[in-house]
Scaffold this motif. Sequence first.
Motif, PDB file in Angstrom:
ATOM      1  N   THR A  44       0.861  -1.175   0.000  1.00 56.79           N
ATOM      2  CA  THR A  44       0.000   0.000   0.000  1.00 56.79           C
ATOM      3  C   THR A  44       0.902   1.230   0.000  1.00 56.79           C
ATOM      4  OG1 THR A  44      -0.029   0.167   2.409  1.00 56.79           O
ATOM      5  CG2 THR A  44      -1.749  -1.209   1.389  1.00 56.79           C
ATOM      6  N   GLN A  45       0.319   2.388  -0.206  1.00 58.63           N
ATOM      7  CA  GLN A  45       1.109   3.612  -0.110  1.00 58.63           C
ATOM      8  C   GLN A  45       1.692   3.753   1.297  1.00 58.63           C
ATOM      9  OE1 GLN A  45      -1.334   6.914  -1.311  1.00 58.63           O
ATOM     10  NE2 GLN A  45      -0.971   6.540  -3.494  1.00 58.63           N
ATOM     11  N   LYS A  46       0.925   3.383   2.292  1.00 55.03           N
ATOM     12  CA  LYS A  46       1.397   3.482   3.674  1.00 55.03           C
ATOM     13  C   LYS A  46       2.599   2.569   3.893  1.00 55.03           C
ATOM     14  CE  LYS A  46       0.014   3.230   8.449  1.00 55.03           C
ATOM     15  NZ  LYS A  46      -0.485   2.320   9.416  1.00 55.03           N
ATOM     16  N   GLU A  47       2.535   1.355   3.377  1.00 53.81           N
ATOM     17  CA  GLU A  47       3.650   0.420   3.532  1.00 53.81           C
ATOM     18  C   GLU A  47       4.883   0.904   2.776  1.00 53.81           C
ATOM     19  OE1 GLU A  47       1.147  -3.728   4.142  1.00 53.81           O
ATOM     20  OE2 GLU A  47       1.423  -2.928   2.120  1.00 53.81           O
ATOM     21  N   LEU A  48       4.660   1.470   1.579  1.00 49.19           N
ATOM     22  CA  LEU A  48       5.785   2.035   0.823  1.00 49.19           C
ATOM     23  C   LEU A  48       6.409   3.184   1.608  1.00 49.19           C
ATOM     24  CD1 LEU A  48       7.549   2.137  -1.699  1.00 49.19           C
ATOM     25  CD2 LEU A  48       5.809   3.615  -2.758  1.00 49.19           C
ATOM     26  N   ALA A  49       5.578   3.996   2.216  1.00 50.36           N
ATOM     27  CA  ALA A  49       6.074   5.108   3.027  1.00 50.36           C
ATOM     28  C   ALA A  49       6.953   4.594   4.168  1.00 50.36           C
ATOM     29  CB  ALA A  49       4.899   5.916   3.569  1.00 50.36           C
ATOM     30  N   GLU A  50       6.514   3.541   4.829  1.00 46.57           N
ATOM     31  CA  GLU A  50       7.288   2.970   5.932  1.00 46.57           C
ATOM     32  C   GLU A  50       8.635   2.429   5.456  1.00 46.57           C
ATOM     33  OE1 GLU A  50       4.508   0.121   7.493  1.00 46.57           O
ATOM     34  OE2 GLU A  50       3.286   1.681   8.447  1.00 46.57           O
ATOM     35  N   LYS A  51       8.650   1.806   4.268  1.00 49.19           N
ATOM     36  CA  LYS A  51       9.889   1.235   3.734  1.00 49.19           C
ATOM     37  C   LYS A  51      10.867   2.300   3.242  1.00 49.19           C
ATOM     38  CE  LYS A  51       8.400  -3.344   2.297  1.00 49.19           C
ATOM     39  NZ  LYS A  51       9.425  -4.055   3.038  1.00 49.19           N
ATOM     40  N   THR A  52      10.340   3.450   2.858  1.00 47.30           N
ATOM     41  CA  THR A  52      11.192   4.472   2.246  1.00 47.30           C
ATOM     42  C   THR A  52      11.513   5.647   3.170  1.00 47.30           C
ATOM     43  OG1 THR A  52       9.273   5.644   1.342  1.00 47.30           O
ATOM     44  CG2 THR A  52      10.302   3.973  -0.071  1.00 47.30           C
ATOM     45  N   GLY A  53      10.726   5.814   4.208  1.00 51.60           N
ATOM     46  CA  GLY A  53      10.904   6.979   5.067  1.00 51.60           C
ATOM     47  C   GLY A  53      10.288   8.239   4.484  1.00 51.60           C
ATOM     48  N   ILE A  54       9.464   8.071   3.473  1.00 47.72           N
ATOM     49  CA  ILE A  54       8.763   9.198   2.841  1.00 47.72           C
ATOM     50  C   ILE A  54       7.319   9.164   3.347  1.00 47.72           C
ATOM     51  CG2 ILE A  54       7.977  10.165   0.634  1.00 47.72           C
ATOM     52  CD1 ILE A  54      10.356   8.612  -0.663  1.00 47.72           C
ATOM     53  N   ARG A  55       6.794  10.303   3.722  1.00 56.68           N
ATOM     54  CA  ARG A  55       5.416  10.337   4.229  1.00 56.68           C
ATOM     55  C   ARG A  55       4.442   9.793   3.189  1.00 56.68           C
ATOM     56  NH1 ARG A  55       5.326  16.373   6.246  1.00 56.68           N
ATOM     57  NH2 ARG A  55       4.397  16.430   4.201  1.00 56.68           N
TER      58      ARG A  55
END
Length: 90
Positions: A44-55
């Motif tokens: 999900t976008q949220k999971e991608l955010a967690e993996k990348t450190g990008i909000r």
Amino acid sequence: MDDLKKYLDNQLKEPEFALEWERQRPEREYIKSIIAVRIEKNLTQKELAEKTGIRQSNISRIENGNCSPTIATLQQIATGVGKTLHIEFR
């Protein structure tokens, strides 16, 4: 052929529109690439955010074309999903 495809094909007959469409091609390509890798990794976008450190809100803005990410941001995304960022001139 769906309505959007018909509409786009018709618009592309207009030289001004076709020129602008081509000018925006690189942006469409990186957006499609980000979405494709996110889906490929089943994130999900949220999971991608967690993996990348990008909000997550910034991931959303990037995917919606509402902001232009820096190369550093694209690199963060690539690293976060275990990919290598590759930029080339053709």
